[in-house]
Design a protein around this motif. Structure first.
Motif, PDB file in Angstrom:
ATOM      1  N   PRO A 140      88.212  19.911  87.801  1.00  0.00           N
ATOM      2  CA  PRO A 140      87.183  20.810  88.324  1.00  0.00           C
ATOM      3  C   PRO A 140      86.200  20.167  89.312  1.00  0.00           C
ATOM      4  O   PRO A 140      85.435  20.884  89.945  1.00  0.00           O
ATOM      5  CB  PRO A 140      86.434  21.220  87.065  1.00  0.00           C
ATOM      6  CG  PRO A 140      86.498  20.004  86.198  1.00  0.00           C
ATOM      7  CD  PRO A 140      87.850  19.376  86.471  1.00  0.00           C
ATOM      8  N   VAL A 141      86.156  18.837  89.407  1.00  0.00           N
ATOM      9  CA  VAL A 141      85.133  18.163  90.228  1.00  0.00           C
ATOM     10  C   VAL A 141      85.809  17.241  91.226  1.00  0.00           C
ATOM     11  O   VAL A 141      86.729  16.497  90.854  1.00  0.00           O
ATOM     12  CB  VAL A 141      84.172  17.351  89.318  1.00  0.00           C
ATOM     13  CG1 VAL A 141      83.172  16.583  90.152  1.00  0.00           C
ATOM     14  CG2 VAL A 141      83.453  18.264  88.329  1.00  0.00           C
ATOM     15  N   PRO A 142      85.415  17.253  92.492  1.00  0.00           N
ATOM     16  CA  PRO A 142      84.326  18.042  93.104  1.00  0.00           C
ATOM     17  C   PRO A 142      84.740  19.456  93.496  1.00  0.00           C
ATOM     18  O   PRO A 142      83.957  20.191  94.083  1.00  0.00           O
ATOM     19  CB  PRO A 142      84.001  17.219  94.348  1.00  0.00           C
ATOM     20  CG  PRO A 142      85.300  16.609  94.744  1.00  0.00           C
ATOM     21  CD  PRO A 142      86.008  16.291  93.456  1.00  0.00           C
ATOM     22  N   GLY A 143      85.981  19.843  93.171  1.00  0.00           N
ATOM     23  CA  GLY A 143      86.487  21.150  93.570  1.00  0.00           C
ATOM     24  C   GLY A 143      87.092  21.093  94.955  1.00  0.00           C
ATOM     25  O   GLY A 143      86.636  20.335  95.813  1.00  0.00           O
ATOM     26  N   ALA A 144      88.143  21.871  95.167  1.00  0.00           N
ATOM     27  CA  ALA A 144      88.781  21.949  96.486  1.00  0.00           C
ATOM     28  C   ALA A 144      88.452  23.303  97.106  1.00  0.00           C
ATOM     29  O   ALA A 144      88.328  24.307  96.405  1.00  0.00           O
ATOM     30  CB  ALA A 144      90.294  21.792  96.355  1.00  0.00           C
ATOM     31  N   ALA A 145      88.305  23.326  98.433  1.00  0.00           N
ATOM     32  CA  ALA A 145      87.941  24.566  99.117  1.00  0.00           C
ATOM     33  C   ALA A 145      88.676  24.650 100.441  1.00  0.00           C
ATOM     34  O   ALA A 145      89.048  23.639 101.042  1.00  0.00           O
ATOM     35  CB  ALA A 145      86.436  24.646  99.337  1.00  0.00           C
ATOM     36  N   VAL A 146      88.887  25.877 100.902  1.00  0.00           N
ATOM     37  CA  VAL A 146      89.570  26.109 102.168  1.00  0.00           C
ATOM     38  C   VAL A 146      88.854  27.240 102.894  1.00  0.00           C
ATOM     39  O   VAL A 146      88.270  28.136 102.268  1.00  0.00           O
ATOM     40  CB  VAL A 146      91.062  26.458 101.927  1.00  0.00           C
ATOM     41  CG1 VAL A 146      91.198  27.807 101.224  1.00  0.00           C
ATOM     42  CG2 VAL A 146      91.853  26.431 103.221  1.00  0.00           C
ATOM     43  N   GLU A 170      83.686  12.077  96.387  1.00  0.00           N
ATOM     44  CA  GLU A 170      82.608  12.603  97.220  1.00  0.00           C
ATOM     45  C   GLU A 170      82.792  14.105  97.401  1.00  0.00           C
ATOM     46  O   GLU A 170      83.916  14.588  97.560  1.00  0.00           O
ATOM     47  CB  GLU A 170      82.611  11.917  98.589  1.00  0.00           C
ATOM     48  CG  GLU A 170      82.450  10.403  98.540  1.00  0.00           C
ATOM     49  CD  GLU A 170      81.070   9.961  98.069  1.00  0.00           C
ATOM     50  OE1 GLU A 170      80.151  10.805  98.079  1.00  0.00           O
ATOM     51  OE2 GLU A 170      80.921   8.782  97.702  1.00  0.00           O
ATOM     52  N   LYS A 171      81.691  14.834  97.404  1.00  0.00           N
ATOM     53  CA  LYS A 171      81.753  16.295  97.521  1.00  0.00           C
ATOM     54  C   LYS A 171      82.470  16.720  98.790  1.00  0.00           C
ATOM     55  O   LYS A 171      83.232  17.696  98.800  1.00  0.00           O
ATOM     56  CB  LYS A 171      80.346  16.878  97.478  1.00  0.00           C
ATOM     57  CG  LYS A 171      80.318  18.395  97.422  1.00  0.00           C
ATOM     58  CD  LYS A 171      78.899  18.917  97.249  1.00  0.00           C
ATOM     59  CE  LYS A 171      78.879  20.441  97.171  1.00  0.00           C
ATOM     60  NZ  LYS A 171      77.489  20.961  97.004  1.00  0.00           N
ATOM     61  N   ALA A 172      82.274  15.973  99.870  1.00  0.00           N
ATOM     62  CA  ALA A 172      82.877  16.334 101.161  1.00  0.00           C
ATOM     63  C   ALA A 172      84.405  16.293 101.117  1.00  0.00           C
ATOM     64  O   ALA A 172      85.066  16.962 101.919  1.00  0.00           O
ATOM     65  CB  ALA A 172      82.364  15.404 102.250  1.00  0.00           C
ATOM     66  N   GLU A 173      84.981  15.539 100.201  1.00  0.00           N
ATOM     67  CA  GLU A 173      86.438  15.461 100.097  1.00  0.00           C
ATOM     68  C   GLU A 173      87.053  16.790  99.670  1.00  0.00           C
ATOM     69  O   GLU A 173      88.234  17.024  99.872  1.00  0.00           O
ATOM     70  CB  GLU A 173      86.843  14.395  99.076  1.00  0.00           C
ATOM     71  CG  GLU A 173      86.520  12.974  99.456  1.00  0.00           C
ATOM     72  CD  GLU A 173      87.023  12.000  98.415  1.00  0.00           C
ATOM     73  OE1 GLU A 173      88.222  11.663  98.450  1.00  0.00           O
ATOM     74  OE2 GLU A 173      86.230  11.580  97.550  1.00  0.00           O
TER      75      GLU A 173
END
Length: 317
Positions: A237-243, A213-216
């Motif tokens: 590369p999917v869904p990508g991690a962000a901080v 899921e994108k939210a993860e």
């Protein structure tokens, strides 16, 4: 062997190519319908469709396979096409549609699935990513005789592959795709020789690889640094991690990071402890995570030394 192939992404295309190179006849390919892709939302064919057309193989793209379902007319057309072909075997790899009983039983030898895990661990949609995320030391390929359950069929052949600390989901995917192509060709050869020995999956050790899921992708920095580093690798590369970083109004995508061993520095989770050309060090729920390759929303993916030049971080320390 006369083999119908059902698959969609690059992982499946490599397996289809291996089957063709081994000299088997593939009279028909099934794949997902073309999907909008890119900024222009242009309809794009799957990797399997592109490979099939290059090889001159007819392609069908049903939206459903249930003869009593919403797309019953398309399912009936698939049934007619399969009956016309009379396949010895169907090989399935990351196809994206559930095969009903009538499909499973139509080929003379049923349907073989190429699954990217060591079953019964990581049944389901995202076995490659979930194995990295969980810290597994190995994964692999299973060739499975498909039944009506979710990846519950007998295992016909298995091949293991170590997971290293350097593996991202993208890199592990590519290695498993090659291994899957070799494994399915071997399984077909053993089928022809009457040498396959089906093994029922044990009841112990079953895990499920839930769909991504994108939210993860938004990292919870209250978790340990080791967990976060694995998630970054798993979601690349999917869904990508962000901080979220101070001074920036949108989360920053993290392409590469590492847990710093034996680092005594502490701070509130998410606090930036130091910034240098070597990395952006942030406190986590346990340990320190060093961010190494970052991308602002709408920007380019950058090594950390280049990223920090355009980030006013001084007030965040």
């Amino acid at each position: 062997m006369k083999i119908v192939f059902a698959g969609t992404p690059e992982f499946a295309r490599l397996a289809m190519s291996a089957i063709l190179e081994a000299g088997h006849e593939v009279p028909l390919v099934m794949t997902q319908p073309d999907r909008p892709s890119g900024r222009g939302l242009k309809l794009t064919s799957s990797a399997v469709k592109q490979g099939a057309l290059e090889a001159g193989i007819p392609v069908i793209q049903p939206r459903g396979l249930r003869l009593d379902g919403k797309y019953a007319e398309e399912a009936a057309q698939v049934r007619d096409a399969l009956l016309a072909v009379q396949p010895d075997l169907m090989v399935v790899a990351a196809y994206g549609l559930i095969l009903p009983k009538w499909v499973l039983e139509l080929p003379r030898h049923g349907c073989f699935n190429i699954h990217a895990s060591l079953l019964p661990r990581w049944r389901g949609a995202a076995p490659i990513q979930r194995a990295i995320e969980a810290g597994d030391l190995q994964t692999g390929i299973c060739i499975m005789q498909m039944d009506e359950g979710l990846d519950t069929g007998d295992v016909l052949l298995r091949r293991a592959l170590p997971i290293t600390p350097a593996h991202t989901a993208a890199g592990l995917h590519d290695e498993l795709a090659v291994l899957g192509g070799r494994a399915i060709v071997q399984a077909i050869a053993e089928l022809e020789a009457g040498a396959l020995k089906p093994e029922p999956q044990p009841a112990e050790g079953v895990t499920y690889a839930a769909k991504l899921e994108k939210a993860e992708g938004l990292l919870d920095v209250s978790q340990p640094a080791a967990v976060l580093a694995r998630r970054i690798r798993a979601f690349n590369p999917v869904p990508g991690a962000a901080v979220t970083l101070p001074g920036l109004d949108q989360p920053v995508k993290v392409w590469q990071a590492e847990q710093l061993p034996r680092d005594a520095r502490t701070g509130a989770p998410g606090q930036v402890l130091s910034v240098s050309p070597e990395g952006v060090d942030i406190a986590t729920g346990e340990g320190v995570l060093r961010l190494l390759n970052l991308q602002k929303a709408g920007g380019k993916r950058l090594p950390v030394a280049d990223f920090v030049r355009g980030w006013d971080y001084k007030n965040s320390l």
